[in-house]
Motif scaffolding. Sequence first.
Motif, short mmCIF file in Angstrom:
data_model
loop_
_atom_site.label_atom_id
_atom_site.label_comp_id
_atom_site.label_asym_id
_atom_site.label_seq_id
_atom_site.Cartn_x
_atom_site.Cartn_y
_atom_site.Cartn_z
N GLY A 219 -9.66 23.05 3.98
CA GLY A 219 -8.60 23.73 2.31
C GLY A 219 -8.31 22.61 1.76
O GLY A 219 -7.57 23.35 0.46
N GLY A 220 -9.32 21.58 1.69
CA GLY A 220 -9.08 20.74 0.70
C GLY A 220 -7.67 19.83 0.54
O GLY A 220 -7.79 19.50 -0.34
N HIS A 221 -7.23 19.06 1.85
CA HIS A 221 -5.53 18.76 1.50
C HIS A 221 -6.24 17.55 2.08
O HIS A 221 -7.18 17.22 3.08
CB HIS A 221 -4.51 19.43 2.55
N ARG A 222 -5.91 16.34 1.06
CA ARG A 222 -5.98 14.87 1.41
C ARG A 222 -5.13 14.43 2.75
O ARG A 222 -3.95 14.32 1.92
CB ARG A 222 -6.17 14.16 0.06
N VAL A 223 -5.09 13.50 3.27
CA VAL A 223 -4.19 13.16 4.06
C VAL A 223 -4.66 11.60 4.09
O VAL A 223 -6.03 11.16 4.56
CB VAL A 223 -4.57 13.33 5.65
N GLY A 224 -3.66 10.46 3.43
CA GLY A 224 -3.82 9.43 3.22
C GLY A 224 -3.09 8.45 4.51
O GLY A 224 -2.37 8.94 5.32
N PHE A 225 -3.10 7.41 3.88
CA PHE A 225 -3.02 6.25 5.99
C PHE A 225 -2.81 5.09 5.48
O PHE A 225 -3.53 4.78 4.32
CB PHE A 225 -3.83 6.70 7.10
N CYS A 226 -1.61 4.27 6.28
CA CYS A 226 -1.41 2.54 6.28
C CYS A 226 -1.31 2.55 7.16
O CYS A 226 -1.18 2.64 8.31
CB CYS A 226 0.35 2.74 5.41
N GLY A 227 -2.39 0.83 6.62
CA GLY A 227 -2.31 0.13 8.54
C GLY A 227 -2.61 -1.16 7.75
O GLY A 227 -2.64 -1.38 6.74
N THR A 228 -3.25 -1.82 8.98
CA THR A 228 -3.85 -2.72 8.63
C THR A 228 -5.43 -3.21 7.85
O THR A 228 -6.01 -2.29 9.16
CB THR A 228 -3.70 -4.12 10.00
N PRO A 229 -5.81 -3.80 6.81
CA PRO A 229 -7.10 -3.45 6.98
C PRO A 229 -7.86 -4.75 7.20
O PRO A 229 -7.80 -6.02 7.82
CB PRO A 229 -7.21 -3.73 5.64
N VAL A 230 -8.63 -4.64 8.44
CA VAL A 230 -10.42 -4.85 8.82
C VAL A 230 -10.91 -5.66 7.39
O VAL A 230 -11.95 -4.07 7.12
CB VAL A 230 -10.79 -4.51 10.01
N MET A 231 -11.50 -6.13 7.32
CA MET A 231 -12.52 -6.84 6.38
C MET A 231 -13.18 -7.99 6.31
O MET A 231 -12.91 -8.14 7.79
CB MET A 231 -11.86 -7.34 4.93
N ARG A 232 -14.38 -7.56 5.54
CA ARG A 232 -16.04 -7.62 6.45
C ARG A 232 -16.38 -7.49 5.12
O ARG A 232 -16.56 -7.10 3.87
CB ARG A 232 -16.46 -6.87 7.04
N GLY A 233 -17.02 -9.50 4.11
CA GLY A 233 -17.25 -9.35 3.17
C GLY A 233 -16.97 -8.76 1.54
O GLY A 233 -17.16 -8.68 1.10
N GLY A 234 -15.50 -8.99 1.82
CA GLY A 234 -14.77 -8.59 0.56
C GLY A 234 -14.47 -7.39 0.28
O GLY A 234 -13.39 -7.03 -0.98
N THR A 235 -14.44 -6.31 1.86
CA THR A 235 -14.60 -5.14 1.35
C THR A 235 -13.89 -4.93 3.04
O THR A 235 -13.84 -5.19 4.15
CB THR A 235 -15.38 -4.25 1.20
N VAL A 236 -13.39 -3.39 2.72
CA VAL A 236 -12.03 -3.08 3.77
C VAL A 236 -13.59 -2.21 4.46
O VAL A 236 -13.95 -0.81 4.14
CB VAL A 236 -11.30 -2.00 3.24
N GLU A 237 -13.66 -3.07 5.91
CA GLU A 237 -14.55 -2.35 6.51
C GLU A 237 -13.85 -1.01 7.95
O GLU A 237 -14.06 -0.29 7.99
CB GLU A 237 -15.07 -3.15 7.75
N ASN A 238 -12.22 -1.01 7.58
CA ASN A 238 -11.85 -0.62 8.63
C ASN A 238 -9.89 -0.12 8.40
O ASN A 238 -9.98 -1.37 7.98
CB ASN A 238 -11.94 -0.50 9.97
N ILE A 239 -9.84 0.69 8.72
CA ILE A 239 -8.15 0.10 8.95
C ILE A 239 -6.99 0.54 10.43
O ILE A 239 -7.77 1.27 10.76
CB ILE A 239 -7.83 1.16 8.28
N LYS A 240 -6.17 -0.34 10.60
CA LYS A 240 -6.27 -0.17 12.41
C LYS A 240 -4.70 -0.26 12.41
O LYS A 240 -3.64 -0.39 10.86
CB LYS A 240 -6.47 -1.54 13.35
#
Length: 304
Positions: free
Chosen positions: A100-121
């Motif tokens: 349907g094109g709906h966007r789901v955003g979320f907040c949490g603790t970022p998992v960083m690698r090489g200065g970029t966000v690799e995952n969010i836990k």
Amino acid sequence: MKNRELLCYFSGKAGGAVNRLSDALLDDIQEIRLRINRPAAVWTGKNVRYITEDGQLTYNKCSAVIASEQDVRRTFEAVCQYSVHSFQREISQGFITVRGGHRVGFCGTPVMRGGTVENIKNINAVNFRIARELKGCAEKLFEDCFSDGLCDLLIAGVPASGKTTVLRDLTRLLGDRFKVSVIDERGEIAASWNGIPQNDIGANTDVFDGCGKAEGISAAVRVMSPQIIVCDEIGSEGELSALREAASCGVCTAATAHAADMSDLYRRFPKEAVERFDMIAFLSGTGKISGLVNMRGERGRVGT
């Protein structure tokens, strides 16, 4: 009702309250938010209200249903189709686009690698931004900018001013008259599901679904010979460079960007990037054009 399809993702007691929302209430809601151990809330574009257990809206947060940790986590898992590892790229960007094109955003603790966000836990909040196919909201803009043929158009506005909704309807109007390529990186314009657009995007529109804008723009020019390229939320140098290359091939652009006014645009983008557009429209709300700037020299106002 099309917007009801997103309710299947909500879980638990808070999810049950969301599913009890009436169609009339869903028509007015732009966002639905669940935060762990806090009231389930909605945003209507004018104010924040809270969801009661029986699916009503209230301004009294003490009367609202409280989203538990399990409600939020299970809702997040449902958005990921119960295969979180399959959505690592989207999770690292902080959002997932659902049917349907709906966007789901979320907040949490970022998992960083090489200065970029690799995952969010440790996901602690989810926000469903409801996509709307509002046919007719771009007709005035289409008439003002494309009545004499194609041009380069930038649609600007603050967050939640309706840029994507207007661009979606503009794509429909353009696609019935010209060859259009949509670079739908987040799936919010065509709302493709299994490769098939769910929204009316015009008879002559081709969709590059889930493709990065810079790569998609270059690919579209090479293989689909579009007359105009449509993309949402431009900003990076790579995207601007790809649009310059498309222009050198005679391809026009219709795009959106975050900016409140011309001075804000010049703060966010290089001067040459702003001035390559023929027309810049500023939104004060969905379908409401607060200002239209002709970068070829004429400046004017159009009615809201």
